[in-house]
Design a protein around this motif. Structure first.
Motif, PDB file in Angstrom:
ATOM      1  N   ALA A 198      -8.152  12.142  -1.053  1.00  0.00           N
ATOM      2  CA  ALA A 198      -7.203  11.088  -1.416  1.00  0.00           C
ATOM      3  C   ALA A 198      -7.310   9.856  -0.520  1.00  0.00           C
ATOM      4  CB  ALA A 198      -5.787  11.641  -1.349  1.00  0.00           C
ATOM      5  N   LEU A 199      -7.216   8.680  -1.159  1.00  0.00           N
ATOM      6  CA  LEU A 199      -7.122   7.405  -0.436  1.00  0.00           C
ATOM      7  C   LEU A 199      -5.670   6.943  -0.400  1.00  0.00           C
ATOM      8  CD1 LEU A 199     -10.163   5.716  -2.133  1.00  0.00           C
ATOM      9  CD2 LEU A 199      -9.884   5.894   0.339  1.00  0.00           C
ATOM     10  N   ASP A 200      -4.996   7.150  -1.517  1.00  0.00           N
ATOM     11  CA  ASP A 200      -3.578   6.815  -1.651  1.00  0.00           C
ATOM     12  C   ASP A 200      -3.041   7.705  -2.773  1.00  0.00           C
ATOM     13  OD1 ASP A 200      -4.183   5.650  -4.098  1.00  0.00           O
ATOM     14  OD2 ASP A 200      -4.041   3.580  -3.399  1.00  0.00           O
ATOM     15  N   TYR A 278     -17.235  13.834   3.559  1.00  0.00           N
ATOM     16  CA  TYR A 278     -16.382  12.878   4.295  1.00  0.00           C
ATOM     17  C   TYR A 278     -15.058  12.710   3.584  1.00  0.00           C
ATOM     18  CZ  TYR A 278     -20.632  11.745   6.789  1.00  0.00           C
ATOM     19  OH  TYR A 278     -21.761  11.839   7.567  1.00  0.00           O
ATOM     20  N   THR A 279     -14.039  12.422   4.372  1.00  0.00           N
ATOM     21  CA  THR A 279     -12.705  12.215   3.808  1.00  0.00           C
ATOM     22  C   THR A 279     -12.058  10.995   4.484  1.00  0.00           C
ATOM     23  OG1 THR A 279     -10.659  13.387   3.230  1.00  0.00           O
ATOM     24  CG2 THR A 279     -11.477  13.755   5.454  1.00  0.00           C
ATOM     25  N   PRO A 280     -11.240  10.233   3.751  1.00  0.00           N
ATOM     26  CA  PRO A 280     -10.629   9.054   4.385  1.00  0.00           C
ATOM     27  C   PRO A 280      -9.857   9.427   5.650  1.00  0.00           C
ATOM     28  CG  PRO A 280     -10.329   8.980   2.024  1.00  0.00           C
ATOM     29  CD  PRO A 280     -10.933  10.321   2.321  1.00  0.00           C
ATOM     30  N   ALA A 281     -10.040   8.584   6.685  1.00  0.00           N
ATOM     31  CA  ALA A 281      -9.380   8.863   7.976  1.00  0.00           C
ATOM     32  C   ALA A 281      -7.860   8.787   7.834  1.00  0.00           C
ATOM     33  CB  ALA A 281      -9.860   7.859   9.021  1.00  0.00           C
ATOM     34  N   THR A 282      -7.390   7.894   6.949  1.00  0.00           N
ATOM     35  CA  THR A 282      -5.943   7.823   6.711  1.00  0.00           C
ATOM     36  C   THR A 282      -5.691   7.806   5.209  1.00  0.00           C
ATOM     37  OG1 THR A 282      -6.080   5.430   6.813  1.00  0.00           O
ATOM     38  CG2 THR A 282      -5.318   6.542   8.825  1.00  0.00           C
ATOM     39  N   VAL A 283      -4.580   8.372   4.823  1.00  0.00           N
ATOM     40  CA  VAL A 283      -4.190   8.366   3.406  1.00  0.00           C
ATOM     41  C   VAL A 283      -2.917   7.538   3.302  1.00  0.00           C
ATOM     42  CG1 VAL A 283      -3.604   9.791   1.409  1.00  0.00           C
ATOM     43  CG2 VAL A 283      -5.118  10.704   3.185  1.00  0.00           C
ATOM     44  N   ALA A 294     -12.301  -7.555   1.301  1.00  0.00           N
ATOM     45  CA  ALA A 294     -12.849  -6.248   0.911  1.00  0.00           C
ATOM     46  C   ALA A 294     -12.014  -5.136   1.549  1.00  0.00           C
ATOM     47  CB  ALA A 294     -14.294  -6.153   1.392  1.00  0.00           C
ATOM     48  N   TRP A 295     -12.096  -3.966   0.962  1.00  0.00           N
ATOM     49  CA  TRP A 295     -11.339  -2.824   1.509  1.00  0.00           C
ATOM     50  C   TRP A 295     -12.320  -1.967   2.307  1.00  0.00           C
ATOM     51  CZ3 TRP A 295      -8.446   1.291  -2.023  1.00  0.00           C
ATOM     52  CH2 TRP A 295      -7.729   2.170  -1.205  1.00  0.00           C
ATOM     53  N   GLN A 296     -12.159  -1.938   3.576  1.00  0.00           N
ATOM     54  CA  GLN A 296     -13.019  -1.110   4.424  1.00  0.00           C
ATOM     55  C   GLN A 296     -12.339   0.248   4.585  1.00  0.00           C
ATOM     56  OE1 GLN A 296     -15.867  -2.209   5.593  1.00  0.00           O
ATOM     57  NE2 GLN A 296     -15.671  -4.408   5.226  1.00  0.00           N
ATOM     58  N   ILE A 297     -13.074   1.279   4.287  1.00  0.00           N
ATOM     59  CA  ILE A 297     -12.484   2.624   4.398  1.00  0.00           C
ATOM     60  C   ILE A 297     -13.198   3.387   5.504  1.00  0.00           C
ATOM     61  CG2 ILE A 297     -12.039   4.812   3.192  1.00  0.00           C
ATOM     62  CD1 ILE A 297     -12.249   3.170   0.561  1.00  0.00           C
TER      63      ILE A 297
END
Ligand code: CTP
Length: 398
Positions: A198-200, A278-283, A294-297
């Protein structure tokens, strides 16, 4: 799966008797030998000629004809399983009370094979205390009862009492009476499908894995007698048998948490899931709004489940990993085999057409830790599952 199985169908008087036409076809198509015994009332609802033609056997109806006695004792001994479908209220009451007034009842009372019934009746009849008592009685005698369904009834009412569909009865028979025992007593853990990171609340990072390969392996191993648990990421696939344990997960971390306990107790572990590396560092807790920039993930590494299971692998466990490669396929697969302490790697190449993600077919190479390597042609995922399972069987018995 039913090849060589002898199935005796008992048909009693109910509108639902027409469904035995399809059931007979399904059994015969799967390779079973089918014999049918029916009551006089059942003949009002379905023609013996149709059932005789489809089963390729004379339909038995009477305890005796002019010059011939129907050997009901032999019938019940011939069968591997006796399925009474549809089971009418009347025949149920006779079964509960041991009344022997027709060939079906004589066969039932003398049968030594397992007996399964699929009741069919109107909702009010189904809920009558006498019916409930009779069902409890025949269960106590050791008969298995396929639950009635909720739906449209012959009376025009909607409710409980519909007989199970022929396909469900077929699956029930396979699940309970037709499994082989090559993997009897073996616990198997399988991972399948993708993971979603999940990102959000509305977005995720995922992949195109369908889960088909893992589900095909679960079916094949269950049919060969294994006690199967499948841990699946989001997948549309359905399990054919209710006795396969399914644990649904979303993320790589969920999959890790769901696997580590069962893995320690499993004899065979097959990791076919396409787990996110890999998984997003923050959700984000709220939906991320669009901005000009731009959205840096930032991504963190996930735990490698296969690697962790490989680290803890103990004597007697057989560990299978999958490798999906695009180049230097065999070299990469061999590196994975060693790095993850697996016993075998199932290699797919994205360069093979119709193989891997989403397809119903696959083309694999099996690499064993002994150095053995077997390449297979393009096959259905069901056939690929059979190849993998035969290979595992051969290796665990060496
Ligand atoms: N696997 C796993 N947990 C992860 C990543 C992969 O259990 N976090 C398992 C897969 O289920 C598969 C095997 O490891 O059985 C190989 O996965 P793959 O993605 O091909 O290899 P990786 O080791 O992740 O390496 P790479 O992506 O660089 O090829």
């Amino acid at each position: 799966m039913l090849a060589g199985k002898k199935i005796l169908i008992g048909v009693s008087g109910s509108i639902a008797a027409y469904k035995t036409i399809l059931l007979t076809r399904l059994f015969v198509k799967e390779g079973a030998e089918v014999k049918i015994v029916m009551t006089t009332a059942a003949k009002e609802f379905v023609s013996p000629l149709v059932l005789a033609t489809l089963s390729k056997n004379k339909v038995l109806q009477d305890l005796a004809t002019n010059d011939e006695w129907a050997n009901h004792v032999q019938l019940g001994r011939w069968a591997d399983v006796f399925v009474i479908v549809p089971l009418s209220c009347n025949t149920l009451a006779k079964m509960a009370n041991g009344i022997c007034d027709n060939l079906l009842m004589a066969t039932y009372l003398s049968a030594t094979c397992p007996i399964v019934v699929a009741p069919a009746m109107d909702e009010d009849m189904w809920h009558h205390p006498a019916t409930k008592k009779n069902i409890a009685t025949i269960k106590a005698y050791g008969n298995k009862v396929i639950a009635v369904k909720n739906g449209e009834l012959a009376s025009g009412l909607v409710g409980e009492g519909r007989v199970a569909e022929p396909e469900e009865i077929l699956v029930y028979i396979k699940e309970h009476f037709c499994r082989t025992n090559e993997f009897a007593g073996k616990k198997v853990l399988i991972t399948a499908g993708p993971t979603y990171e999940a990102l959000d609340p509305v977005r995720f990072i995922g992949n195109h894995s369908s889960g088909k390969m893992g589900f095909a392996l679960a079916k094949e191993l269950f049919e060969k007698g294994a006690d199967v648990t499948i841990v699946s990421g989001p997948s549309k696939e359905k399990l054919p048998y209710t006795s396969i344990k399914r644990i649904d997960v979303i993320s790589a971390n969920d999959m890790y948490n769901a696997c580590m306990g069962p893995a320690a107790e499993s004899n065979i572990i097959i990791m076919s899931a396409a787990v996110a590396d890999y998984t997003p560092a923050t959700v984000a807790t709220e939906k991320v709004k669009k901005k000009e920039a731009a959205w840096q993930i930032e991504l963190n590494k996930t735990k490698d489940i296969l690697y962790q299971v490989g680290l803890q692998k103990h004597q007697g466990q057989f560990l299978v990993g999958f490798a999906l490669e695009t180049n230097n396929e065999k070299e990469n697969a061999l590196l994975k085999l060693k790095a993850k302490n697996a016993d075998c790697i199932v290699l797919n190449s994205l360069r093979d057409e119709k193989a891997g993600f989403g397809h119903d077919t696959n083309k694999i190479t099996l690499l064993h830790k002994s150095g053995e390597m077997i390449e297979f042609g393009l096959k259905s995922k069901a056939a690929v599952a059979k190849d993998i399972v035969s290979f595992i069987l051969q290796k665990i018995n060496e």
